[in-house]
Design an enzyme around this catalytic site. Structure first.
Site, PDB file in Angstrom:
ATOM      1  N   TYR A 132       0.851  -1.188   0.000  1.00 57.05           N
ATOM      2  CA  TYR A 132       0.000   0.000   0.000  1.00 57.05           C
ATOM      3  C   TYR A 132       0.887   1.238   0.000  1.00 57.05           C
ATOM      4  O   TYR A 132       1.770   1.390   0.841  1.00 57.05           O
ATOM      5  CB  TYR A 132      -0.922   0.021   1.224  1.00 57.05           C
ATOM      6  CG  TYR A 132      -1.955   1.125   1.107  1.00 57.05           C
ATOM      7  CD1 TYR A 132      -3.159   0.889   0.451  1.00 57.05           C
ATOM      8  CD2 TYR A 132      -1.707   2.395   1.598  1.00 57.05           C
ATOM      9  CE1 TYR A 132      -4.097   1.912   0.296  1.00 57.05           C
ATOM     10  CE2 TYR A 132      -2.628   3.411   1.453  1.00 57.05           C
ATOM     11  CZ  TYR A 132      -3.827   3.170   0.800  1.00 57.05           C
ATOM     12  OH  TYR A 132      -4.739   4.182   0.636  1.00 57.05           O
ATOM     13  N   GLN A 193     -11.031  -0.215   1.647  1.00 61.39           N
ATOM     14  CA  GLN A 193     -11.502  -1.054   0.543  1.00 61.39           C
ATOM     15  C   GLN A 193     -10.335  -1.682  -0.217  1.00 61.39           C
ATOM     16  O   GLN A 193     -10.418  -2.820  -0.687  1.00 61.39           O
ATOM     17  CB  GLN A 193     -12.407  -0.259  -0.402  1.00 61.39           C
ATOM     18  CG  GLN A 193     -11.774   0.932  -1.080  1.00 61.39           C
ATOM     19  CD  GLN A 193     -11.846   2.200  -0.252  1.00 61.39           C
ATOM     20  OE1 GLN A 193     -12.030   2.145   0.961  1.00 61.39           O
ATOM     21  NE2 GLN A 193     -11.714   3.342  -0.906  1.00 61.39           N
ATOM     22  N   ASN A 216      -3.366   5.720   6.034  1.00 59.06           N
ATOM     23  CA  ASN A 216      -4.120   6.550   6.975  1.00 59.06           C
ATOM     24  C   ASN A 216      -4.841   5.674   7.995  1.00 59.06           C
ATOM     25  O   ASN A 216      -4.680   4.456   8.035  1.00 59.06           O
ATOM     26  CB  ASN A 216      -5.087   7.466   6.226  1.00 59.06           C
ATOM     27  CG  ASN A 216      -6.149   6.693   5.456  1.00 59.06           C
ATOM     28  OD1 ASN A 216      -6.384   5.501   5.691  1.00 59.06           O
ATOM     29  ND2 ASN A 216      -6.799   7.355   4.528  1.00 59.06           N
ATOM     30  N   GLN A 261       8.811  15.888  11.163  1.00 59.97           N
ATOM     31  CA  GLN A 261       7.882  14.769  11.376  1.00 59.97           C
ATOM     32  C   GLN A 261       6.466  15.273  11.616  1.00 59.97           C
ATOM     33  O   GLN A 261       5.490  14.646  11.201  1.00 59.97           O
ATOM     34  CB  GLN A 261       8.363  13.905  12.547  1.00 59.97           C
ATOM     35  CG  GLN A 261       9.724  13.268  12.336  1.00 59.97           C
ATOM     36  CD  GLN A 261       9.826  12.482  11.033  1.00 59.97           C
ATOM     37  OE1 GLN A 261       8.973  11.658  10.728  1.00 59.97           O
ATOM     38  NE2 GLN A 261      10.871  12.748  10.253  1.00 59.97           N
ATOM     39  N   HIS A 264       3.838  15.671   8.691  1.00 57.53           N
ATOM     40  CA  HIS A 264       3.251  14.504   8.032  1.00 57.53           C
ATOM     41  C   HIS A 264       1.750  14.395   8.266  1.00 57.53           C
ATOM     42  O   HIS A 264       0.994  14.034   7.369  1.00 57.53           O
ATOM     43  CB  HIS A 264       3.901  13.217   8.557  1.00 57.53           C
ATOM     44  CG  HIS A 264       5.117  12.799   7.796  1.00 57.53           C
ATOM     45  ND1 HIS A 264       5.075  12.356   6.495  1.00 57.53           N
ATOM     46  CD2 HIS A 264       6.412  12.737   8.177  1.00 57.53           C
ATOM     47  CE1 HIS A 264       6.308  12.047   6.103  1.00 57.53           C
ATOM     48  NE2 HIS A 264       7.129  12.268   7.099  1.00 57.53           N
ATOM     49  N   GLU A 329       9.001   5.647  17.064  1.00 59.39           N
ATOM     50  CA  GLU A 329       9.417   5.275  15.710  1.00 59.39           C
ATOM     51  C   GLU A 329      10.826   5.789  15.442  1.00 59.39           C
ATOM     52  O   GLU A 329      11.694   5.058  14.974  1.00 59.39           O
ATOM     53  CB  GLU A 329       8.418   5.874  14.716  1.00 59.39           C
ATOM     54  CG  GLU A 329       8.760   5.622  13.265  1.00 59.39           C
ATOM     55  CD  GLU A 329       7.825   6.368  12.322  1.00 59.39           C
ATOM     56  OE1 GLU A 329       7.779   5.986  11.142  1.00 59.39           O
ATOM     57  OE2 GLU A 329       7.166   7.327  12.755  1.00 59.39           O
ATOM     58  N   HIS A 330      11.057   7.076  15.700  1.00 56.17           N
ATOM     59  CA  HIS A 330      12.384   7.679  15.542  1.00 56.17           C
ATOM     60  C   HIS A 330      12.865   8.183  16.898  1.00 56.17           C
ATOM     61  O   HIS A 330      12.143   8.920  17.573  1.00 56.17           O
ATOM     62  CB  HIS A 330      12.333   8.886  14.594  1.00 56.17           C
ATOM     63  CG  HIS A 330      11.797   8.588  13.228  1.00 56.17           C
ATOM     64  ND1 HIS A 330      10.473   8.789  12.894  1.00 56.17           N
ATOM     65  CD2 HIS A 330      12.412   8.117  12.122  1.00 56.17           C
ATOM     66  CE1 HIS A 330      10.293   8.459  11.630  1.00 56.17           C
ATOM     67  NE2 HIS A 330      11.450   8.035  11.136  1.00 56.17           N
ATOM     68  N   ASP A 363      14.251   8.854   6.285  1.00 57.24           N
ATOM     69  CA  ASP A 363      13.033   8.798   5.471  1.00 57.24           C
ATOM     70  C   ASP A 363      13.339   8.532   4.000  1.00 57.24           C
ATOM     71  O   ASP A 363      12.539   7.902   3.300  1.00 57.24           O
ATOM     72  CB  ASP A 363      12.264  10.122   5.570  1.00 57.24           C
ATOM     73  CG  ASP A 363      11.586  10.306   6.909  1.00 57.24           C
ATOM     74  OD1 ASP A 363      11.421   9.311   7.639  1.00 57.24           O
ATOM     75  OD2 ASP A 363      11.223  11.451   7.238  1.00 57.24           O
ATOM     76  N   GLU A 417       3.487 -35.899  29.626  1.00 60.24           N
ATOM     77  CA  GLU A 417       2.396 -35.021  29.203  1.00 60.24           C
ATOM     78  C   GLU A 417       1.082 -35.777  29.044  1.00 60.24           C
ATOM     79  O   GLU A 417       0.077 -35.199  28.604  1.00 60.24           O
ATOM     80  CB  GLU A 417       2.784 -34.317  27.900  1.00 60.24           C
ATOM     81  CG  GLU A 417       3.967 -33.382  28.099  1.00 60.24           C
ATOM     82  CD  GLU A 417       4.319 -32.575  26.857  1.00 60.24           C
ATOM     83  OE1 GLU A 417       3.711 -32.821  25.793  1.00 60.24           O
ATOM     84  OE2 GLU A 417       5.198 -31.706  26.955  1.00 60.24           O
ATOM     85  N   HIS A 422       1.092 -40.601  21.454  1.00 54.66           N
ATOM     86  CA  HIS A 422       2.402 -40.063  21.098  1.00 54.66           C
ATOM     87  C   HIS A 422       3.498 -41.042  21.516  1.00 54.66           C
ATOM     88  O   HIS A 422       4.406 -41.371  20.740  1.00 54.66           O
ATOM     89  CB  HIS A 422       2.644 -38.717  21.799  1.00 54.66           C
ATOM     90  CG  HIS A 422       2.018 -37.537  21.132  1.00 54.66           C
ATOM     91  ND1 HIS A 422       0.665 -37.403  20.962  1.00 54.66           N
ATOM     92  CD2 HIS A 422       2.575 -36.411  20.600  1.00 54.66           C
ATOM     93  CE1 HIS A 422       0.403 -36.256  20.364  1.00 54.66           C
ATOM     94  NE2 HIS A 422       1.550 -35.630  20.119  1.00 54.66           N
TER      95      HIS A 422
END
Length: 432
Positions: A132, A193, A216, A261, A264, A329-330, A363, A417, A422
Site C-alpha cells: 500500500y 476497501q 491513513n 515529522q 506529516h 518510531e524515531h 526517510d 504429558e 504419542h
C-alpha cells in the site's frame, strides 16, 4: 507557547507521559474500527460490485468494471520529461542506498546432519505481496523504494501495489518510481476497501499473501481487521519522533527535526526529552519562528498542539528511561550526553545519532526502510526488511538407527504429558 513543557515525575508530567504511551488508542478508535469493518465485510462478501461502489464513494472516482482500476504501468523514457528537476538522479541514488543496505539481509537456509538425524531449514519468498502506497495530501514515491526493494531482494514473484487513484494519475514521480522498479500490477484504490480487496480478493483481483506499507487511519484499521486472514507488517500509526537532547544541542536543528515529522499528519507526535529547561524554551521559540517560515504550517501546528511536548527530566539516565518507555518510531540523540548513550538505546524503530543525522535522511536516503513500528510497538516490532517477505519451514529425516536411539527419549516426554498415542508412536520406532 508552541509546545507544552512539563517535568517528568510531576503529576502533570506523568499524565502527559501516560497520554503519549496510550496514543495508539486515539489513532484507531472503536468507531473507526466499526466503520472499517463494514467496508471490509462488504468487499469480502460482494467482491467487485462492493469494491466499485466504495471506490466511487470514498475515492471519488467513477468506476464501471473493477478491471478499469488497474493502472497502466508507466514507461521510464516517456516520464522523464515531466519530472521535477534532479528527481531522476536523486531517485537513482536513493535506490542504490536502499538496495545496498538490504542486500546483506538475504540468506539461504541451512542443513544439519546429526548422527542419522538430517535437518533442513527451508526459506522461500512469499509468492504474492500487496504494497500500500499512501496518496493523501501528497503521493509517496519514497515508500515504493522502502517496500518494493526488500520484497524484490527476497525473491517475491508478484508485487502488487495499491494506491489512491488520483495519487497515481497526478504524480509523474510516483509513476516513474514504480516503472523504475518494474512494478507491473498497480491498482488505483485506496483506504480500507483496498486492504480488503488485497486480503480477500475479488472477481478481478487475486488475493495476496501479505500486505505491507503505511497508510491513513482507515488503512490501519482495515489491516488490524484482516490480520490472521492475511499476513500484515503491523499497524503503523502516524509518524513520531523523540529528540533526546542536552544543552549542547542546537535548538534550531532540534526544532527543524521536530517539525519535519509533525508536518506529516495532524496526529503525528513531536516530543523533546531534555534535562535542560533552557533548551526546551529555546526550541519552543525556534518552533514558533520556523512554523512561520512554512508555506502551509497548519498540519504541523495541529500535530504540535495535540502531541507536541517537551518532557523535562532530572538527568540523562531518566531521559533514556523516558525514551525507552515511549518506544518511538524515531529516536534522535543530539548533544554529547545523549549521543554517548546510543549503545543503550534499544526500544526505537530507528536510532539516529548526532545533530548531523536528521530523521529526514532515514526517510529518504540512508538505506534502511522507513516503514517502522510506531505508537510504542518498537518495544517488540522491527523495521521492514527482507525477512518480512520470507517464510521459513523445516524438513526432518531420521534414519532407522537414529529413530531407535531417540524413540524412548521422545516417549518418556510424551508419557509426562499424558499423551499415550504419542508415546506409542515413538516406541514403535524402537528396533527389536
Amino acid at each position: 507557547m508552541t509546545m507544552r513543557r512539563v517535568k517528568v515525575g510531576s503529576r502533570k508530567g506523568e499524565r502527559e507521559l501516560s497520554r503519549l504511551v496510550g496514543r495508539a488508542r486515539r489513532v484507531v478508535d472503536t468507531k473507526t474500527l466499526r466503520r472499517a469493518s463494514k467496508i471490509v465485510n462488504q468487499v469480502r462478501r460482494h467482491g467487485d460490485r462492493a469494491l466499485a461502489e466504495l471506490v466511487r464513494e470514498l475515492d471519488g472516482v467513477e468506476v464501471g468494471e473493477v478491471s478499469s482500476l488497474r493502472c497502466q504501468p508507466g514507461r521510464v523514457g516517456e516520464l522523464e520529461g515531466v519530472l521535477p528537476p534532479n528527481f531522476v538522479e536523486a531517485l537513482e541514488r536513493a535506490i542504490q542506498s536502499v538496495d545496498e543496505f538490504h542486500a546483506p539481509q538475504v540468506r539461504a537456509g541451512y542443513e544439519l546432519d546429526r548422527d542419522g538425524v538430517w535437518l533442513e531449514e527451508r526459506r522461500a519468498p512469499l509468492r504474492r505481496v500487496g504494497v500500500y502506497i499512501p496518496g493523501g495530501r501528497f503521493p509517496y514515491p519514497s515508500t515504493v523504494l522502502m517496500t518494493v526493494i526488500p520484497a524484490r531482494l527476497a525473491g517475491v514473484e508478484e508485487i502488487v501495489v495499491a494506491t489512491p487513484p488520483r495519487a497515481y494519475a497526478e504524480s509523474a514521480a510516483l509513476r516513474y518510481t514504480l516503472a523504475a522498479l518494474d512494478v507491473r500490477e498497480i491498482w488505483g484504490m485506496g483506504g480500507a476497501q483496498a486492504v480488503a480487496a488485497l486480503a480477500y480478493g475479488t472477481e478481478s483481483i487475486r488475493r495476496v499473501d501479505k500486505i505491507v506499507g503505511p497508510g491513513n487511519v482507515w488503512v490501519n484499521a482495515a489491516k488490524k481487521i484482516v490480520a490472521g486472514d492475511v499476513a500484515i507488517d503491523g499497524v503503523p500509526g502516524p509518524t513520531e519522533i523523540v529528540v533526546f537532547a542536552d544543552g549542547s544541542a542546537d535548538p534550531s536543528l532540534v526544532a527543524a527535526d521536530l517539525l519535519a515529522q509533525a508536518e506529516h499528519d495532524p496526529m503525528a507526535a513531536a516530543i523533546l526529552v531534555t534535562p535542560e529547561p533552557a533548551l526546551a524554551k529555546a526550541v519552543d521559540e525556534e518552533l514558533a519562528a520556523q512554523l512561520g517560515e512554512l508555506s502551509a504550517p497548519a498540519v504541523a501546528r495541529e500535530a504540535i498542539k495535540r502531541f507536541g511536548v517537551a518532557l523535562i527530566v532530572e538527568d540523562l539516565e531518566e531521559g533514556l528511561r523516558v525514551a525507552e518507555v515511549i518506544a518511538p518510531e524515531h529516536l534522535q540523540l543530539m548533544g554529547e550526553g545523549p549521543e554517548s548513550l546510543s549503545h543503550r538505546a534499544h526500544a526505537a524503530g530507528a536510532v539516529l545519532v548526532g545533530s548531523a543525522t536528521t530523521a529526514v535522511f532515514g526517510d529518504y536516503v540512508a538505506g534502511p526502510s522507513h516503514v517502522l513500528p510506531t505508537c510504542g510497538s518498537a518495544r517488540f516490532a522491527s523495521s521492514l526488511g527482507v525477512e518480512d517477505f520470507v517464510r521459513r519451514s523445516h524438513c526432518i529425516r531420521f534414519s532407522r538407527e537414529a529413530a531407535s536411539d531417540w524413540s524412548e527419549t521422545a516417549a518418556t516426554l510424551a508419557d509426562v504429558e499424558g499423551l499415550e498415542a504419542h508415546a506409542a508412536a515413538a516406541r514403535r520406532r524402537r528396533s527389536p
